[in-house]
Motif scaffolding. Structure first.
Motif, PDB file in Angstrom:
ATOM      1  N   TYR A 150     -37.137  -5.230 -11.962  1.00 25.28           N
ATOM      2  CA  TYR A 150     -37.347  -3.784 -11.836  1.00 25.28           C
ATOM      3  C   TYR A 150     -38.583  -3.502 -10.987  1.00 25.28           C
ATOM      4  O   TYR A 150     -38.593  -2.576 -10.170  1.00 25.28           O
ATOM      5  N   HIS A 213     -36.283   2.723  -9.309  1.00 27.74           N
ATOM      6  CA  HIS A 213     -35.681   1.490  -9.814  1.00 27.74           C
ATOM      7  C   HIS A 213     -34.471   1.817 -10.688  1.00 27.74           C
ATOM      8  O   HIS A 213     -34.267   2.968 -11.094  1.00 27.74           O
ATOM      9  N   ILE A 216     -33.932   1.287 -16.880  1.00 24.64           N
ATOM     10  CA  ILE A 216     -34.376   0.186 -17.730  1.00 24.64           C
ATOM     11  C   ILE A 216     -33.734   0.371 -19.105  1.00 24.64           C
ATOM     12  O   ILE A 216     -34.102   1.272 -19.860  1.00 24.64           O
TER      13      ILE A 216
END
Length: 259
Positions: A150, A213, A216
């Protein structure tokens, strides 16, 4: 004679009680991403108290845990920090169908040693570049461990990877990166926001934009052939209000409706 008969009856009852099978605690083994250590330990303590079962947890980088599952390590449940590693195991038939769910989310932060009193006010791209080029930067393995993957993705998205790459010190997992920053061995580190919360020797100086990114997320799954009642019960407990509150207390985000 009556007394003798009563004594015999008591003796028989005593033998029965001594030989009757007792209710024993079942064992559940969990492999979990290193960043989950404190939060999942809290959840496990609650589950054990409620269920009477015992849970053993092993924490490490998601890539290492996934490889251990591939080699037949005796785990019942996995909780990794990246959907790709779970998809990898699933493709190999190593996870129970329909026994997978995403429960949690996280964010990505830049940390420095707490004793670094430099003021970082804006957190914009230019300042982020300045922080990360000032010295060595600790990151989990950028090609294998989710936190590192990430982090690299975020730096590439912001056009900073090429400049920062020579300074990167890679570690086996995100907690090892956190430790290097806490000890002052490096100038900065890229870790999850929840990691920064567990060590007062570091402080967050910038947050990566979520758009820089991939999401998550922490998928949990039951390992193939291990869907015993107590294992399924533990998976259900992970999505309970009590467990959710424990994760939130440690800084995690609860992902609603994710699969």
């Amino acid at each position: 004679m009556l007394k003798s008969s009563f004594s015999a009856l008591c003796l028989a009852a005593g033998v029965f009680l001594a030989t009757a099978p007792s209710v024993t605690a079942e064992q559940v083994t969990v492999f979990a991403a290193a960043s989950l250590q404190e939060a999942l330990s809290d959840v496990i303590a609650g589950y054990e108290a409620e269920s009477g079962h015992e849970v053993t947890a092993s924490f490490a980088g998601s890539s290492a845990l996934a490889r251990q599952i591939e080699f037949g390590a005796p785990a019942d449940v996995i909780m990794l920090a990246n959907v790709k590693w779970v998809a990898h195991l699933d493709a190999k038939g190593l996870l129970e169908p329909e026994r997978k769910k995403i429960f949690l989310g996280n964010s990505l932060s830049v940390i420095v040693p707490a004793r670094d009193v430099t003021e970082y006010a804006t957190g914009d791209r230019a300042e982020l570049s300045q922080i990360l080029k000032a010295g060595r930067v600790a990151m989990a393995l950028v090609e294998a461990v989710p936190a590192g993957m990430y982090g690299k993705e975020a730096l590439q998205s912001l056009g900073l990877w090429d400049a920062v790459r020579p300074n990167v010190v890679e570690t086996d997992n995100v907690r090892a990166a956190l430790a290097l920053v806490a000890l002052g061995e490096v100038a900065a580190g890229i870790v999850y926001a929840t990691d920064a919360m567990v060590d007062d020797r570091v402080r967050i100086v910038a947050q990566f934009p979520p758009s820089s990114h991939s999401d998550i997320t922490y998928p949990a799954a039951i390992v193939a052939g291990q869907d015993r009642p107590e294992v399924v019960e533990f998976m259900t407990y992970l999505d309970s209000e009590v467990a959710r509150a424990a994760f939130v207390d440690r800084g995690f985000l609860v992902v609603e409706g994710a699969r």
